[in-house]
Scaffold this active site. Sequence first.
Site, PDB file in Angstrom:
ATOM      1  N   ASP A  44      -6.167  -7.007  -0.408  1.00 32.34           N
ATOM      2  CA  ASP A  44      -6.045  -6.344  -1.720  1.00 32.34           C
ATOM      3  C   ASP A  44      -7.307  -6.568  -2.543  1.00 32.34           C
ATOM      4  O   ASP A  44      -7.869  -5.648  -3.142  1.00 32.34           O
ATOM      5  CB  ASP A  44      -4.795  -6.824  -2.464  1.00 32.34           C
ATOM      6  CG  ASP A  44      -4.705  -8.338  -2.624  1.00 32.34           C
ATOM      7  OD1 ASP A  44      -5.417  -9.059  -1.909  1.00 32.34           O
ATOM      8  OD2 ASP A  44      -3.924  -8.807  -3.475  1.00 32.34           O
ATOM      9  N   ASP A  83     -10.055   5.008   3.779  1.00 26.65           N
ATOM     10  CA  ASP A  83      -9.974   6.144   2.844  1.00 26.65           C
ATOM     11  C   ASP A  83     -10.700   5.803   1.542  1.00 26.65           C
ATOM     12  O   ASP A  83     -11.379   6.647   0.948  1.00 26.65           O
ATOM     13  CB  ASP A  83      -8.513   6.512   2.533  1.00 26.65           C
ATOM     14  CG  ASP A  83      -7.995   7.628   3.439  1.00 26.65           C
ATOM     15  OD1 ASP A  83      -8.530   7.768   4.560  1.00 26.65           O
ATOM     16  OD2 ASP A  83      -7.064   8.351   3.042  1.00 26.65           O
ATOM     17  N   ASP A  96      -6.635   1.596   7.767  1.00 24.28           N
ATOM     18  CA  ASP A  96      -6.321   2.979   7.390  1.00 24.28           C
ATOM     19  C   ASP A  96      -6.574   3.183   5.898  1.00 24.28           C
ATOM     20  O   ASP A  96      -7.237   4.132   5.479  1.00 24.28           O
ATOM     21  CB  ASP A  96      -4.860   3.272   7.745  1.00 24.28           C
ATOM     22  CG  ASP A  96      -4.471   4.706   7.421  1.00 24.28           C
ATOM     23  OD1 ASP A  96      -5.253   5.616   7.733  1.00 24.28           O
ATOM     24  OD2 ASP A  96      -3.382   4.904   6.840  1.00 24.28           O
ATOM     25  N   LYS A 102      -3.955 -10.473   4.913  1.00 27.64           N
ATOM     26  CA  LYS A 102      -3.122 -11.009   3.826  1.00 27.64           C
ATOM     27  C   LYS A 102      -2.500 -12.310   4.314  1.00 27.64           C
ATOM     28  O   LYS A 102      -1.292 -12.394   4.572  1.00 27.64           O
ATOM     29  CB  LYS A 102      -2.048  -9.980   3.441  1.00 27.64           C
ATOM     30  CG  LYS A 102      -2.570  -8.839   2.573  1.00 27.64           C
ATOM     31  CD  LYS A 102      -2.801  -9.233   1.102  1.00 27.64           C
ATOM     32  CE  LYS A 102      -1.486  -9.401   0.369  1.00 27.64           C
ATOM     33  NZ  LYS A 102      -1.723  -9.850  -1.036  1.00 27.64           N
ATOM     34  N   TYR A 108       1.563  -0.161  13.277  1.00 25.03           N
ATOM     35  CA  TYR A 108       1.636   1.210  13.803  1.00 25.03           C
ATOM     36  C   TYR A 108       2.466   1.270  15.079  1.00 25.03           C
ATOM     37  O   TYR A 108       3.116   2.273  15.346  1.00 25.03           O
ATOM     38  CB  TYR A 108       0.232   1.751  14.098  1.00 25.03           C
ATOM     39  CG  TYR A 108      -0.422   2.440  12.922  1.00 25.03           C
ATOM     40  CD1 TYR A 108      -0.682   1.746  11.739  1.00 25.03           C
ATOM     41  CD2 TYR A 108      -0.794   3.777  12.991  1.00 25.03           C
ATOM     42  CE1 TYR A 108      -1.284   2.369  10.668  1.00 25.03           C
ATOM     43  CE2 TYR A 108      -1.400   4.410  11.919  1.00 25.03           C
ATOM     44  CZ  TYR A 108      -1.640   3.700  10.762  1.00 25.03           C
ATOM     45  OH  TYR A 108      -2.239   4.333   9.702  1.00 25.03           O
TER      46      TYR A 108
END
Length: 371
Positions: free
Chosen positions: A226, A254, A250, A193, A142
């Site tokens: 993932d 959601d 983020d 990751k 970000y």
Amino acid sequence: MATRKLLLLPGDGIGPEAMAEVEKLVAVMNDVTGSGFVTETALVGGAAYDAEGAPVSDATMDLALAADAVLFGAVGGPKWDGVAYEKRPEAGLLRLRKDMQLFANLRPAICYPALADASSLKREIIEGLDLLIVRELTGGVYFGEPKEIIDLGNGQKRAIDTQVYDTYEIERIARAAFELARTRRGKVTSMEKRNVMKSGLYWNEVVTRIHRDEYADLTLEHMLADSGGMQLVRAPKQFDVIVTDNLFGDMLSDIAAMLTGSLGMLPSASLGAADEVTGRRKALYEPVHGSAPDIAGKGIANPLAMIASFAMALRYSFAMIAEADALDASIAEVLESGGRTADIMAEGCRRIGTSEMGDAVAERFRARFSS
Ligand code: IPM
Ligand code: MG
């Protein structure tokens, strides 16, 4: 009587409608508990851009830094699609996070029993769900530099974002996650990751060290982000606290929101470090849902995530635990009683609008303190 300073930043879209319901609750709370909240309201996002030429003005930043807590609605909408990248509505939120140094973003996903059928997942998968995502909020891709689109001069351009984490940033978010896990079920799952990213490799190393040296009594597990997303929809109740970086946080939050039935249900707290002298933390509270421009101004938005964000403010900024519990319980009661906004509507329930929902919660809350 103590004075507690709240800065309200309703923002765009459904932000102002949702914030109006929090203002009702603040009034009721002052009335029945003598909590002495004083509110001030300022512009943020597209509304601030239109009126003040920037998505958050310096004057508003000063108010935010001086407040005991900031309550934030939502920003953005198609109206500002053409605005320069630096001045887009979201830049206002990102400046607040960065300048207030709100590095720890707490996003609890709790499935209220009454809402278990509103989720797109089966009831047995999500009933009783209670997990907490701890998202790093002031670093990573970000904010990493360089962040630019450069012209290569051969008809090609190159777009660059930089994923970057320093040791101290990983250490402090890891500690925040472990401290929170200690007050819950004692388990932290770290997601990154490491199979493709150096920052993931290092994230894993630092979280492992902090666990070994400072929190060995708690359980730590690691998941690739993932796979973590897949596990979140497969068997979400395996999680207690999830700690992850800004971008994965983020996305994963959601997903977690939808487990609870609706994005309209998920509150969040963004916290800074405790001040060494006063112990006070800078803090901003916001619903995870966005500005939902398609339903803005219709009086149908779900204000519960905004109200639950205020409950988090009571809990984390003001140590008003009884009041926070009462507010959360009032939300659950209203849901039990069958009152539903459109996003969580179910068969046999009563469809109500934004302000009716706010009134219903305020009424239950008042009843709890008058009996
Ligand atoms: C969130 C939002 C923000 C983010 C946007 C509005 C900048 O999606 O808080 O999750 O990406 O962090
Ligand atoms: Mg988001």
